[in-house]
Design a protein around this motif. Structure first.
Motif, short mmCIF file in Angstrom:
data_model
loop_
_atom_site.label_atom_id
_atom_site.label_comp_id
_atom_site.label_asym_id
_atom_site.label_seq_id
_atom_site.Cartn_x
_atom_site.Cartn_y
_atom_site.Cartn_z
N PHE A 1 -41.53 -9.31 21.15
CA PHE A 1 -41.45 -8.79 22.52
C PHE A 1 -40.07 -9.06 23.10
CE2 PHE A 1 -41.90 -9.54 27.13
CZ PHE A 1 -42.22 -8.24 27.52
N GLN A 2 -39.57 -10.27 22.91
CA GLN A 2 -38.25 -10.62 23.45
C GLN A 2 -37.15 -9.75 22.84
OE1 GLN A 2 -38.04 -12.60 26.06
NE2 GLN A 2 -35.89 -12.07 26.20
N SER A 3 -37.28 -9.40 21.57
CA SER A 3 -36.29 -8.52 20.94
C SER A 3 -36.27 -7.16 21.62
CB SER A 3 -36.61 -8.34 19.46
OG SER A 3 -36.42 -9.54 18.77
N ALA A 4 -37.46 -6.64 21.97
CA ALA A 4 -37.53 -5.35 22.66
C ALA A 4 -36.92 -5.46 24.06
CB ALA A 4 -38.98 -4.87 22.74
N VAL A 5 -37.23 -6.54 24.75
CA VAL A 5 -36.67 -6.75 26.10
C VAL A 5 -35.15 -6.84 26.04
CG1 VAL A 5 -36.54 -8.39 28.03
CG2 VAL A 5 -38.77 -7.77 27.06
N GLU A 6 -34.64 -7.64 25.11
CA GLU A 6 -33.19 -7.82 25.00
C GLU A 6 -32.49 -6.52 24.62
OE1 GLU A 6 -32.61 -11.09 22.31
OE2 GLU A 6 -33.46 -12.54 23.75
N ALA A 7 -33.12 -5.72 23.77
CA ALA A 7 -32.50 -4.46 23.34
C ALA A 7 -32.42 -3.42 24.46
CB ALA A 7 -33.27 -3.87 22.15
N THR A 8 -33.23 -3.61 25.50
CA THR A 8 -33.23 -2.65 26.62
C THR A 8 -32.65 -3.25 27.89
OG1 THR A 8 -35.51 -3.29 27.18
CG2 THR A 8 -35.23 -1.40 25.71
N GLN A 9 -32.19 -4.48 27.81
CA GLN A 9 -31.66 -5.16 28.98
C GLN A 9 -30.44 -4.43 29.54
OE1 GLN A 9 -31.05 -9.28 28.12
NE2 GLN A 9 -31.96 -9.85 30.06
N GLY A 10 -30.36 -4.37 30.84
CA GLY A 10 -29.21 -3.75 31.50
C GLY A 10 -29.30 -2.24 31.60
N MET A 11 -30.37 -1.64 31.07
CA MET A 11 -30.54 -0.19 31.16
C MET A 11 -31.41 0.15 32.37
SD MET A 11 -31.37 0.94 27.26
CE MET A 11 -30.52 0.22 25.88
N ASN A 12 -31.12 1.26 32.99
CA ASN A 12 -31.93 1.79 34.08
C ASN A 12 -32.99 2.68 33.45
OD1 ASN A 12 -33.02 2.86 36.40
ND2 ASN A 12 -31.22 4.08 36.91
N ILE A 13 -34.16 2.11 33.16
CA ILE A 13 -35.18 2.81 32.38
C ILE A 13 -36.36 3.21 33.24
CG2 ILE A 13 -36.83 2.64 30.47
CD1 ILE A 13 -34.95 0.62 29.16
N GLU A 14 -36.78 4.46 33.07
CA GLU A 14 -38.06 4.90 33.59
C GLU A 14 -38.98 4.98 32.37
OE1 GLU A 14 -40.38 8.52 35.86
OE2 GLU A 14 -38.20 8.60 35.72
N TRP A 15 -40.01 4.12 32.33
CA TRP A 15 -40.95 4.09 31.22
C TRP A 15 -42.02 5.14 31.49
CZ3 TRP A 15 -39.66 1.38 27.06
CH2 TRP A 15 -38.77 0.32 27.20
N ILE A 16 -42.23 6.04 30.53
CA ILE A 16 -43.12 7.18 30.71
C ILE A 16 -44.15 7.22 29.60
CG2 ILE A 16 -43.25 9.70 30.89
CD1 ILE A 16 -40.21 9.57 31.71
N LYS A 17 -45.43 7.30 29.97
CA LYS A 17 -46.52 7.41 29.00
C LYS A 17 -46.66 8.87 28.58
CE LYS A 17 -50.66 6.14 27.19
NZ LYS A 17 -51.11 7.31 26.49
N VAL A 18 -46.65 9.10 27.27
CA VAL A 18 -46.87 10.44 26.72
C VAL A 18 -47.94 10.34 25.64
CG1 VAL A 18 -44.56 11.32 27.19
CG2 VAL A 18 -45.01 10.20 25.02
N GLY A 19 -48.46 11.46 25.28
CA GLY A 19 -49.46 11.47 24.22
C GLY A 19 -49.92 12.89 23.96
N GLY A 20 -50.76 13.00 22.99
CA GLY A 20 -51.32 14.30 22.67
C GLY A 20 -50.56 15.00 21.57
#
Length: 138
Positions: A104-123
């Motif tokens: 989890f920390q690796s994912a957090v660190e890899a995205t740190q400092g980015m202005n991210i909008e997290w969007i759920k997709v599927g289908g």
């Protein structure tokens, strides 16, 4: 000059003790995709492979993104999306597994400092998600 906006799709796959990550970037009308896998997860992560794969996909993709002003990041796992938005894992069981928290920390660190909008997709109709799902399985 770095781009002002990037669209990202990630997906993880877990099967037969292997986890895979797939990603797609779209910026300035150009697409780049890739994949990576891990075999032999540490024993404490057994039973948590699917979440590990999703986090691995985010970490792999995040390390490849140059600084941008805005990132629209799409994935299909609601729990992972919630954890990344909130900056913490809500599952007490998973929080008690140091190896999981390292992923989890690796994912957090890899995205740190980015202005991210997290969007759920599927289908099945989401072509980009289908592509990264196939990449994660290779």
């Amino acid at each position: 000059m770095s781009p002002k906006h990037i669209d990202v799709w990630t997906d993880g796959s877990a099967r037969n003790g292997l986890i895979g990550a797939g990603w797609l970037f779209r910026e300035n009308g150009e697409e780049k995709s890739g994949s990576r896998g891990i075999a032999n997860l540490p024993r404490p992560l057994k039973g948590h492979e699917s979440d590990c794969a999703e986090l691995f996909a985010i970490a792999c993709a995040g390390k490849l993104i140059q600084p941008v002003q805005k990132v629209n990041w799409r994935l299909d796992a609601q729990n992972i999306l919630d954890w990344m938005r909130g900056g913490q894992v809500s599952s007490q069981i998973k929080r008690g597994i140091p190896e999981f928290m390292t992923m989890f920390q690796s994912a957090v660190e890899a995205t740190q400092g980015m202005n991210i909008e997290w969007i759920k997709v599927g289908g099945a109709k989401n072509a980009e998600l289908a592509l990264v799902n196939n990449l994660a399985r290779t």
